[in-house]
Design a protein around this motif. Structure first.
Motif, PDB file in Angstrom:
ATOM      1  N   LYS A 142       0.632  -1.322  -0.026  1.00  0.00           N
ATOM      2  CA  LYS A 142      -0.152   0.252   0.020  1.00  0.00           C
ATOM      3  C   LYS A 142       1.007   1.575   0.042  1.00  0.00           C
ATOM      4  O   LYS A 142       0.720   2.134  -0.642  1.00  0.00           O
ATOM      5  N   GLU A 143       2.134   1.504   0.525  1.00  0.00           N
ATOM      6  CA  GLU A 143       2.620   1.822   0.868  1.00  0.00           C
ATOM      7  C   GLU A 143       3.908   2.630  -0.554  1.00  0.00           C
ATOM      8  O   GLU A 143       3.303   3.496  -0.302  1.00  0.00           O
ATOM      9  N   LEU A 144       3.741   1.369  -1.588  1.00  0.00           N
ATOM     10  CA  LEU A 144       4.593   1.685  -2.461  1.00  0.00           C
ATOM     11  C   LEU A 144       3.442   2.655  -3.421  1.00  0.00           C
ATOM     12  O   LEU A 144       3.846   2.771  -4.564  1.00  0.00           O
ATOM     13  N   ASP A 145       1.626   1.599  -3.384  1.00  0.00           N
ATOM     14  CA  ASP A 145       1.030   2.332  -4.178  1.00  0.00           C
ATOM     15  C   ASP A 145       0.396   3.737  -3.930  1.00  0.00           C
ATOM     16  O   ASP A 145       1.064   4.493  -5.313  1.00  0.00           O
ATOM     17  N   PHE A 146       0.752   4.488  -2.715  1.00  0.00           N
ATOM     18  CA  PHE A 146       0.846   5.831  -2.230  1.00  0.00           C
ATOM     19  C   PHE A 146       2.214   6.217  -2.812  1.00  0.00           C
ATOM     20  O   PHE A 146       1.675   7.741  -3.590  1.00  0.00           O
ATOM     21  N   LEU A 147       3.091   5.864  -2.769  1.00  0.00           N
ATOM     22  CA  LEU A 147       4.476   6.303  -3.543  1.00  0.00           C
ATOM     23  C   LEU A 147       4.132   6.392  -5.098  1.00  0.00           C
ATOM     24  O   LEU A 147       4.623   7.577  -5.765  1.00  0.00           O
ATOM     25  N   ALA A 148       4.025   5.851  -5.499  1.00  0.00           N
ATOM     26  CA  ALA A 148       3.426   5.516  -7.217  1.00  0.00           C
ATOM     27  C   ALA A 148       2.616   6.558  -7.273  1.00  0.00           C
ATOM     28  O   ALA A 148       2.765   8.009  -8.208  1.00  0.00           O
ATOM     29  N   ALA A 149       1.300   6.466  -6.816  1.00  0.00           N
ATOM     30  CA  ALA A 149       0.025   7.551  -7.112  1.00  0.00           C
ATOM     31  C   ALA A 149       0.565   8.976  -6.809  1.00  0.00           C
ATOM     32  O   ALA A 149       0.768   9.933  -7.499  1.00  0.00           O
ATOM     33  N   LEU A 150       1.352   9.307  -5.753  1.00  0.00           N
ATOM     34  CA  LEU A 150       2.743  10.698  -5.660  1.00  0.00           C
ATOM     35  C   LEU A 150       3.484  10.846  -6.829  1.00  0.00           C
ATOM     36  O   LEU A 150       3.226  12.316  -6.699  1.00  0.00           O
ATOM     37  N   THR A 151       3.766   9.859  -7.148  1.00  0.00           N
ATOM     38  CA  THR A 151       5.257  10.827  -8.130  1.00  0.00           C
ATOM     39  C   THR A 151       4.203  10.175  -9.406  1.00  0.00           C
ATOM     40  O   THR A 151       4.388  11.910 -10.038  1.00  0.00           O
TER      41      THR A 151
END
Length: 159
Positions: A142-151
């Motif tokens: 979930k943190e990676l998904d959030f990071l990808a969306a933020l990126t």
């Protein structure tokens, strides 16, 4: 043997999503039942015991949460080693920088406007995603998904 205590918070993980926690707060207890609050609603459940201590099963479906007294949610801060210097938190708006965790290889600070943020964020995100492929990343899915969306958002703002 662990027992539920009034005022304490306990957790369980969902069977289908171990990254999400469900919590309850014990409001009242008797020798056979506990009254708890979950998601703003107060309910009562029967107490069961096994060799690990007390537990409750408030819902009755195949993948329902089982709250155990041994899974108490603690609000303690991890202790800092005495030899490590303690940095004082500064508001992010004061110096207009983005700070990445110190334990990561990315130590660069970038101004919070323009391409520099997107470039640093893209580098960090790509590195973590590659590490995740090899189970070396410290981030959860979930943190990676959030990071990808933020990126993605930072990249579109920088264009």
């Amino acid at each position: 043997m662990k027992k539920f205590e009034v005022g304490h918070v306990y957790f369980d993980q969902y069977a289908c999503d171990h990254e999400t926690l469900s919590t309850i707060k014990i409001i009242k207890r008797t020798p056979k039942t506990v009254v708890f609050e979950r998601n703003g609603k107060t309910r009562r459940a029967k107490l069961y015991e096994d060799s690990n201590g007390e537990y409750i099963i408030p819902d009755h479906y195949s993948m329902a949460c089982v709250y155990r007294a041994e899974r108490e949610l603690l609000d303690e801060e991890p202790e800092q080693p005495a030899t490590a210097p303690v940095e004082q938190e500064q508001p992010a708006a004061a110096d207009n920088t983005i700070r990445f965790p110190a334990d990561r290889a990315v130590a660069a600070q970038a101004p919070a406007t323009g391409y520099a943020v997107a470039h640093t964020l893209v580098d960090y995100t790509m590195r973590e995603m590659v590490l995740a492929i090899f189970d070396k990343s410290g981030l959860r899915a979930k943190e990676l998904d959030f990071l990808a969306a933020l990126t993605d958002r930072a990249s579109s703002v920088a264009r």
